[in-house]
Design a protein around this motif. Structure first.
Motif, PDB file in Angstrom:
ATOM      1  N   ALA A 298       0.849  -1.195   0.000  1.00  0.00           N
ATOM      2  CA  ALA A 298       0.000   0.000   0.000  1.00  0.00           C
ATOM      3  C   ALA A 298       0.883   1.243   0.000  1.00  0.00           C
ATOM      4  N   MET A 299       0.561   2.185  -0.872  1.00  0.00           N
ATOM      5  CA  MET A 299       1.397   3.380  -1.018  1.00  0.00           C
ATOM      6  C   MET A 299       0.526   4.625  -1.059  1.00  0.00           C
ATOM      7  N   LEU A 300       1.141   5.756  -0.777  1.00  0.00           N
ATOM      8  CA  LEU A 300       0.418   7.021  -0.854  1.00  0.00           C
ATOM      9  C   LEU A 300       0.095   7.332  -2.314  1.00  0.00           C
ATOM     10  N   HIS A 301      -0.879   8.198  -2.518  1.00  0.00           N
ATOM     11  CA  HIS A 301      -1.438   8.384  -3.855  1.00  0.00           C
ATOM     12  C   HIS A 301      -0.745   9.457  -4.678  1.00  0.00           C
ATOM     13  N   GLN A 305      -0.106   5.612  -8.419  1.00  0.00           N
ATOM     14  CA  GLN A 305       0.350   4.298  -8.849  1.00  0.00           C
ATOM     15  C   GLN A 305      -0.270   3.141  -8.063  1.00  0.00           C
ATOM     16  N   GLY A 306      -1.171   3.398  -7.145  1.00  0.00           N
ATOM     17  CA  GLY A 306      -1.737   2.305  -6.355  1.00  0.00           C
ATOM     18  C   GLY A 306      -2.480   1.282  -7.191  1.00  0.00           C
ATOM     19  N   ALA A 307      -3.495   1.718  -7.920  1.00  0.00           N
ATOM     20  CA  ALA A 307      -4.269   0.800  -8.753  1.00  0.00           C
ATOM     21  C   ALA A 307      -3.414   0.243  -9.888  1.00  0.00           C
ATOM     22  N   GLN A 346       6.831   3.180  -3.221  1.00  0.00           N
ATOM     23  CA  GLN A 346       6.453   3.528  -1.846  1.00  0.00           C
ATOM     24  C   GLN A 346       7.356   4.639  -1.311  1.00  0.00           C
ATOM     25  N   ARG A 347       8.645   4.514  -1.562  1.00  0.00           N
ATOM     26  CA  ARG A 347       9.592   5.515  -1.060  1.00  0.00           C
ATOM     27  C   ARG A 347       9.318   6.884  -1.693  1.00  0.00           C
ATOM     28  N   ILE A 348       9.171   6.907  -3.008  1.00  0.00           N
ATOM     29  CA  ILE A 348       8.951   8.181  -3.704  1.00  0.00           C
ATOM     30  C   ILE A 348       7.643   8.826  -3.255  1.00  0.00           C
ATOM     31  N   SER A 349       6.608   8.020  -3.072  1.00  0.00           N
ATOM     32  CA  SER A 349       5.299   8.576  -2.722  1.00  0.00           C
ATOM     33  C   SER A 349       5.287   9.224  -1.345  1.00  0.00           C
ATOM     34  N   ARG A 350       6.280   8.886  -0.517  1.00  0.00           N
ATOM     35  CA  ARG A 350       6.363   9.483   0.813  1.00  0.00           C
ATOM     36  C   ARG A 350       7.107  10.809   0.825  1.00  0.00           C
ATOM     37  N   SER A 351       7.561  11.262  -0.295  1.00  0.00           N
ATOM     38  CA  SER A 351       8.356  12.496  -0.349  1.00  0.00           C
ATOM     39  C   SER A 351       7.578  13.617  -1.017  1.00  0.00           C
ATOM     40  N   GLY A 352       6.309  13.722  -0.695  1.00  0.00           N
ATOM     41  CA  GLY A 352       5.439  14.665  -1.395  1.00  0.00           C
ATOM     42  C   GLY A 352       5.380  16.052  -0.800  1.00  0.00           C
ATOM     43  N   TRP A 353       6.099  16.303   0.322  1.00  0.00           N
ATOM     44  CA  TRP A 353       5.991  17.603   0.991  1.00  0.00           C
ATOM     45  C   TRP A 353       7.377  18.126   1.339  1.00  0.00           C
ATOM     46  N   SER A 354       7.504  19.446   1.391  1.00  0.00           N
ATOM     47  CA  SER A 354       8.780  20.050   1.773  1.00  0.00           C
ATOM     48  C   SER A 354       8.954  20.002   3.292  1.00  0.00           C
ATOM     49  N   GLU A 355      10.188  20.156   3.734  1.00  0.00           N
ATOM     50  CA  GLU A 355      10.471  20.189   5.176  1.00  0.00           C
ATOM     51  C   GLU A 355       9.724  21.333   5.847  1.00  0.00           C
ATOM     52  N   ASP A 356       9.656  22.491   5.185  1.00  0.00           N
ATOM     53  CA  ASP A 356       8.966  23.648   5.771  1.00  0.00           C
ATOM     54  C   ASP A 356       7.480  23.364   5.964  1.00  0.00           C
ATOM     55  N   LYS A 366       7.786  14.634  12.612  1.00  0.00           N
ATOM     56  CA  LYS A 366       7.259  14.266  11.300  1.00  0.00           C
ATOM     57  C   LYS A 366       6.259  13.142  11.490  1.00  0.00           C
ATOM     58  N   PRO A 367       5.226  13.081  10.647  1.00  0.00           N
ATOM     59  CA  PRO A 367       4.411  11.862  10.638  1.00  0.00           C
ATOM     60  C   PRO A 367       5.276  10.677  10.254  1.00  0.00           C
ATOM     61  N   ALA A 368       4.916   9.513  10.753  1.00  0.00           N
ATOM     62  CA  ALA A 368       5.765   8.326  10.587  1.00  0.00           C
ATOM     63  C   ALA A 368       6.090   8.044   9.130  1.00  0.00           C
ATOM     64  N   SER A 369       5.136   8.236   8.237  1.00  0.00           N
ATOM     65  CA  SER A 369       5.369   7.886   6.832  1.00  0.00           C
ATOM     66  C   SER A 369       6.335   8.841   6.141  1.00  0.00           C
ATOM     67  N   GLN A 370       6.581  10.013   6.735  1.00  0.00           N
ATOM     68  CA  GLN A 370       7.497  10.968   6.126  1.00  0.00           C
ATOM     69  C   GLN A 370       8.921  10.791   6.623  1.00  0.00           C
ATOM     70  N   SER A 371       9.114   9.904   7.596  1.00  0.00           N
ATOM     71  CA  SER A 371      10.451   9.603   8.074  1.00  0.00           C
ATOM     72  C   SER A 371      11.152   8.687   7.093  1.00  0.00           C
ATOM     73  N   LYS A 372      12.466   8.668   7.124  1.00  0.00           N
ATOM     74  CA  LYS A 372      13.229   7.845   6.194  1.00  0.00           C
ATOM     75  C   LYS A 372      12.965   6.367   6.447  1.00  0.00           C
ATOM     76  N   VAL A 373      12.653   5.648   5.397  1.00  0.00           N
ATOM     77  CA  VAL A 373      12.421   4.208   5.483  1.00  0.00           C
ATOM     78  C   VAL A 373      13.399   3.501   4.560  1.00  0.00           C
ATOM     79  N   GLU A 374      14.151   2.563   5.097  1.00  0.00           N
ATOM     80  CA  GLU A 374      15.069   1.785   4.275  1.00  0.00           C
ATOM     81  C   GLU A 374      14.301   0.731   3.501  1.00  0.00           C
ATOM     82  N   VAL A 375      14.573   0.599   2.204  1.00  0.00           N
ATOM     83  CA  VAL A 375      13.883  -0.418   1.385  1.00  0.00           C
ATOM     84  C   VAL A 375      14.913  -1.238   0.633  1.00  0.00           C
TER      85      VAL A 375
END
Length: 375
Positions: A298-301, A305-307, A346-356, A366-375
Motif C-alpha cells: 500500500a502506497m500514498l497516492h 500508482q496504487g491501482a 512507496q519511497r517516492i510517494s512518501r516524499s510529497g511535501w517540503s520540510e517547511d 514528522k508523521p511516521a510515513s514521512q520519516s526515512k524508510v530503508e527499502v
C-alpha cells in the motif's frame, strides 16, 4: 509451468478489488480454476477518478479487456502541474504512450466504473460475495481457508489481494500496520459545468499550494470532473469529520474558481479519509500463498500508482506462473520482479511535501510515513 499443470491449478483469490479482479482475469486465461472471495455483500467502489497508465492499459489489451475499460474512460495525453493561482510549472506527456505496438494512452476513469468493468469481464459465478476470511492455514503445497460464513476452501495457490488491512499478510507475513501519512484526502465528483472554464480537454492538472494539493481529473465521458484535495493535517482518525469551513481553509489562496468549486460542494457527497500506507513487507510469499496490491505494498497516492501497481502485479504473477516450473518458483520470481519496483514507488510517494510544510503542521516532528524508510 506446463499447460496441464496450470489447468489443474486451483486458485483462491481473497478480495475482489483491482488486484484481485485483474488477477482472476489473467489467471483464468491460463486455464486455471479461479475463485474470488470478497467479504462485502455487494461490489462497489467509492471515491473519484484515477488514471490508468499505458502499461496498465496494455495489460488489459493482452487480456481482452481493453474495450471494456476504454468504453467507460477518457484517453489522456498529458498531465500538468501548476501553482495554486494557476500559473504553469510544467506539462509533460504521460510516459509510455509509444512503448507498445499500438499507441496506448493513459485513461482517466471513475473508480466505480473501473471495478465494474473489471468484474464484468469475469465468468459468472467466479466471484463469491459475503466471504470474510477469518483464518488461513498454510500447509505447504496447499492452504486451507476458513470464512466467517462457515465456508472452508482448500487451494493450491492463495492470493491475498485483501487491501491495506490484509488478513493474509497479518497471518503469514508480519503485522505491518497502516502508517498515517499526516494527510487528509477529500474527493468528490462534480459536473463539468461546475468546473467553470478550467477544463477543456482530457488531461490531469495538479495545483500545488502550501500544505495542499488540488487535483482536477476530467471524466468527460461522464461529463464530470474528479475534484480531489490532499492536505497536511495532524488528525489521524481513519474517517475524520471535516466541516465546509475547514475544507475551504485548505484551499485558501488557490485560484478563485477552485475555491468556488469547494464552496459549492455538498459535504454529504465528499469522501473524507485520512491517508495511510504501510512500511515495505520483507517477504510476500510462501510456497503456496502470496500477497499483492495494497496487501503487499500500500502506497500514498501522490504518484497515482496504487491501482496501476495492483494491475501490474496481476500481470507479473501470470507471467511468473507461465515461466517457472512450479508454484513455489513462480511466487519467488513474482516477488523478485515486482518488489524492487513497488519498494521504490512507496519511497517516492512518501516524499510529497517540503520540510517547511511538514514543520509548519508537525512542529518538531514528522508523521511516521514521512520519516526515512530503508527499502
Amino acid at each position: 509451468m506446463k499447460a496441464t499443470d496450470l489447468q489443474n491449478l486451483n486458485i483462491a483469490i481473497i478480495g475482489a478489488g483491482y488486484g484481485g479482479a485483474a488477477s482472476a482475469k489473467a489467471l483464468s486465461l491460463l486455464g486455471a480454476t479461479v475463485n474470488v472471495y470478497e467479504q462485502a455483500s455487494k461490489i462497489g467502489e467509492v471515491g473519484a477518478g484515477i488514471g490508468l497508465r499505458p502499461s496498465t492499459m496494455d495489460r488489459f489489451r493482452q487480456w481482452g479487456s481493453f474495450e471494456a475499460i476504454a468504453a467507460v474512460s477518457s484517453p489522456s495525453d498529458t498531465f500538468e502541474i501548476l501553482t495554486a493561482d494557476n500559473n504553469p510549472i510544467m506539462e509533460e506527456a504521460w510516459p509510455g504512450i509509444n512503448d507498445f505496438e499500438v499507441e496506448t494512452k493513459t485513461h482517466l476513469i471513475h473508480r466505480g466504473d473501473f471495478i465494474d468493468a473489471l468484474i464484468g469481464v469475469l465468468p459468472e459465478g467466479m466471484v463469491h460475495l459475503g466471504h470474510k476470511l477469518i483464518e488461513i492455514q498454510d500447509q505447504g503445497a496447499t492452504s486451507v481457508l476458513t470464512f466467517a460464513n462457515g465456508t472452508v476452501v482448500e487451494a493450491d495457490l492463495v492470493i491475498g489481494a485483501d487491501g491495506i488491512k490484509s488478513v493474509v499478510r497479518k497471518a503469514l507475513f508480519g503485522d505491518n500496520q497502516p502508517v498515517f501519512s499526516g494527510e487528509h484526502a477529500y474527493r468528490a465528483v462534480i459536473s463539468m459545468e461546475e468546473a467553470a472554464d478550467m477544463i477543456n480537454d482530457d488531461n490531469l492538472r495538479m495545483f500545488i499550494g502550501r500544505g495542499t494539493k488540488v487535483y482536477l481529473l476530467p471524466l468527460r465521458h461522464r461529463n464530470q470532473l474528479s475534484f480531489d484535495i490532499t492536505a497536511l493535517c495532524p488528525d489521524s482518525t481513519w474517517a475524520p469529520e471535516v466541516s465546509k469551513e475547514q475544507l475551504l481553509a485548505t484551499v485558501a489562496g488557490f485560484d478563485e474558481r477552485i475555491v468556488a468549486m469547494a464552496r459549492n460542494l455538498d459535504m454529504d457527497t465528499v469522501s473524507i479519509r485520512a491517508v495511510y500506507d504501510i512500511n515495505p513487507v520483507d517477504s510476500w510469499h510462501t510456497d503456496s500463498v502470496v500477497i499483492m496490491g495494497d496487501a503487499a505494498h500500500a502506497m500514498l497516492h501522490h504518484q497515482g500508482q496504487g491501482a496501476n501497481s495492483a494491475i501490474m502485479d496481476a500481470g507479473a504473477l501470470a507471467d511468473a506462473l507461465l515461466e517457472a516450473d512450479s508454484v513455489a518458483e513462480a511466487l519467488a520470481l513474482f516477488q523478485a520482479t515486482r518488489k524492487p519496483v513497488t519498494d521504490e514507488l512507496q519511497r517516492i510517494s512518501r516524499s510529497g511535501w517540503s520540510e517547511d510544510e511538514l514543520n509548519e503542521v508537525f512542529p518538531g516532528q514528522k508523521p511516521a510515513s514521512q520519516s526515512k524508510v530503508e527499502v
